[in-house]
Design a protein around this motif. Structure first.
Motif, PDB file in Angstrom:
ATOM      1  N   GLU A 181       5.797  10.575  -8.130  1.00 34.53           N
ATOM      2  CA  GLU A 181       6.552   9.247  -8.128  1.00 34.53           C
ATOM      3  C   GLU A 181       5.392   8.731  -6.895  1.00 34.53           C
ATOM      4  N   TRP A 182       4.857   9.921  -6.105  1.00 37.93           N
ATOM      5  CA  TRP A 182       4.211   9.183  -5.013  1.00 37.93           C
ATOM      6  C   TRP A 182       2.771   8.589  -5.671  1.00 37.93           C
ATOM      7  N   SER A 183       2.238   9.217  -6.824  1.00 39.72           N
ATOM      8  CA  SER A 183       1.153   8.385  -7.420  1.00 39.72           C
ATOM      9  C   SER A 183       1.658   7.092  -7.866  1.00 39.72           C
ATOM     10  N   ALA A 184       2.676   7.164  -8.331  1.00 41.69           N
ATOM     11  CA  ALA A 184       3.292   5.547  -8.797  1.00 41.69           C
ATOM     12  C   ALA A 184       3.389   4.623  -7.603  1.00 41.69           C
ATOM     13  N   LEU A 185       3.576   5.146  -6.230  1.00 36.84           N
ATOM     14  CA  LEU A 185       3.567   4.168  -5.189  1.00 36.84           C
ATOM     15  C   LEU A 185       2.427   3.715  -4.849  1.00 36.84           C
ATOM     16  N   VAL A 186       1.287   4.714  -5.024  1.00 30.22           N
ATOM     17  CA  VAL A 186       0.069   4.169  -4.369  1.00 30.22           C
ATOM     18  C   VAL A 186      -0.479   3.258  -5.514  1.00 30.22           C
ATOM     19  N   CYS A 187      -0.206   3.475  -6.956  1.00 26.77           N
ATOM     20  CA  CYS A 187      -0.991   2.433  -7.775  1.00 26.77           C
ATOM     21  C   CYS A 187      -0.276   1.422  -7.956  1.00 26.77           C
TER      22      CYS A 187
ATOM     23  N   PHE B  30      -3.555   4.893  -0.203  1.00 26.23           N
ATOM     24  CA  PHE B  30      -3.858   6.001  -0.861  1.00 26.23           C
ATOM     25  C   PHE B  30      -4.312   7.310   0.269  1.00 26.23           C
ATOM     26  N   LYS B  31      -4.859   6.880   1.249  1.00 26.95           N
ATOM     27  CA  LYS B  31      -5.115   8.130   2.229  1.00 26.95           C
ATOM     28  C   LYS B  31      -3.688   8.586   2.982  1.00 26.95           C
ATOM     29  N   GLU B  32      -2.878   7.521   3.225  1.00 33.04           N
ATOM     30  CA  GLU B  32      -1.768   7.830   3.921  1.00 33.04           C
ATOM     31  C   GLU B  32      -0.823   8.640   2.917  1.00 33.04           C
ATOM     32  N   ALA B  33      -0.814   8.310   1.544  1.00 26.10           N
ATOM     33  CA  ALA B  33      -0.203   9.491   0.745  1.00 26.10           C
ATOM     34  C   ALA B  33      -0.642  10.661   0.527  1.00 26.10           C
ATOM     35  N   VAL B  34      -1.919  10.746   0.878  1.00 24.33           N
ATOM     36  CA  VAL B  34      -2.603  12.178   0.727  1.00 24.33           C
ATOM     37  C   VAL B  34      -2.125  13.013   1.663  1.00 24.33           C
ATOM     38  N   HIS B  35      -2.015  12.384   3.011  1.00 22.96           N
ATOM     39  CA  HIS B  35      -1.562  13.098   4.285  1.00 22.96           C
ATOM     40  C   HIS B  35      -0.009  13.289   3.958  1.00 22.96           C
TER      41      HIS B  35
END
Length: 314
Positions: free
Chosen positions: A97-103, A109-114
């Motif tokens: 679901e985090w991948s969906a949020l980024v896309c 993206f970098k915020e999501a990686v962290h």
């Protein structure tokens, strides 16, 4: 151009393997470039880890989560860069679901990686190693699994946590309670009920402390309105309000993944073709069990990627 009948789904933990995306990366510089971005955040070479590391290293959840997020985002960037159609809707399984949020343009993206590295670390720390477990139950309906869990708790935690497809449910909780529930499910007629090689009881109440610790970090990050509707794990509905999405991403850590309901929702909204955007074909297999009329594509190798491009061209 948007293809309203196309949906993208993003996998969660369990799809990682050493050497993933190696073939497509040879002809797509977008793949290693995206991994390089993630590596800057993480402080180690994520591409080298997943190509030359050991499986047990990429199975550590604080590494698995950034790895799968990065893989999915890299493939989606490649898809859009090669002229792939914009999907009409999205969904992700747990971490996916985090991948969906980024896309979908909700979070950088970098915020999501962290955030997913922290998500993995906090989820692992929430329960001492060995005291929690997960198990897959095959061939028993959802209600029967829930009844078996309720009767097996005996003051501990055990619950259905991944409603993956009709007849396939994952349970999780305290190890002894999960073992009791495995036996109860077998007695109730399950075809199979078996422990999974997972390091923590994800999506149970035991994960609430992790959610509470991650919540301030999520709140501190900017979330924007989704450019593409995302059907969320917690309630199998789309949400447009960024504040509400933040709340769902916190709740998601200790709530069940309602994947069957999410899939049924995106199909009911008009999906005819579906792309699994990440390594492997786990979600495609689940979707086929839910509705055999849906055409599913993988995009993790050059042949399947190009085939999906041709098949979904408007």
């Amino acid at each position: 151009m948007t293809n309203a009948a196309l949906a993208f789904v993003f996998p969660g933990q369990g799809s990682q393997k050493i050497g993933m995306l190696s073939e497509i990366a040879l002809e797509a510089p977008e793949i290693p470039a995206t991994f390089a971005e993630a590596s800057e955040v993480l402080g180690y070479d994520l591409w080298d880890l997943c190509q030359n590391g050991e499986q047990e290293d990429i199975n550590l959840t604080q590494r698995t989560q950034p790895l799968l997020l990065t893989s999915s985002v890299a493939l989606y960037r490649l898809w859009r860069g090669r002229g792939g159609a914009l999907p009409g809707r999205m969904a992700g399984h747990s971490l996916g679901e985090w991948s969906a949020l980024v896309c979908s343009g909700v979070v950088a993206f970098k915020e999501a990686v962290h955030l997913v590295r922290e998500r993995g670390r906090l989820m692992q720390e929430a329960v001492p190693l060995g005291s929690g477990s997960m198990a897959a139950v095959i061939g028993l309906d959802d209600e029967a699994v829930e009844v078996a869990c309720a009767g097996s708790a005996k003051g501990e935690v055990v619950a259905a946590v991944n409603y993956n497809s009709p007849g396939q449910v994952v349970i999780a909780g305290n190890s002894a309670a999960v073992e009791r529930a495995i036996q109860a499910c077998r007695a109730a007629g399950a075809k199979r009920a078996m422990s999974l090689p997972v390091s923590a009881p994800f999506h149970t109440e035991l994960m609430r402390p992790a959610a509470e610790k991650l919540a301030p970090q999520i709140e501190a990050v900017q979330f924007d309105t989704p450019e593409i509707p995302i059907v969320h794990n917690v309630h199998a509905q789309a949400e447009s309000d960024p504040a509400a999405i933040k709340a769902l991403m916190i709740e998601q850590i200790y709530h069940p993944v309602r994947w069957t309901a999410c899939t049924q929702k995106i199909i009911a909204d008009g999906t005819a073709q579906l792309i699994e955007c990440g390594p492997g074909k786990v979600l495609a297999g689940l979707v086929r069990r839910i509705d055999r009329n849906i055409t599913c594509h993988a995009v993790d190798n050059p042949y399947s990627f190009n085939e999906a491009l041709r098949s979904t061209a408007a």
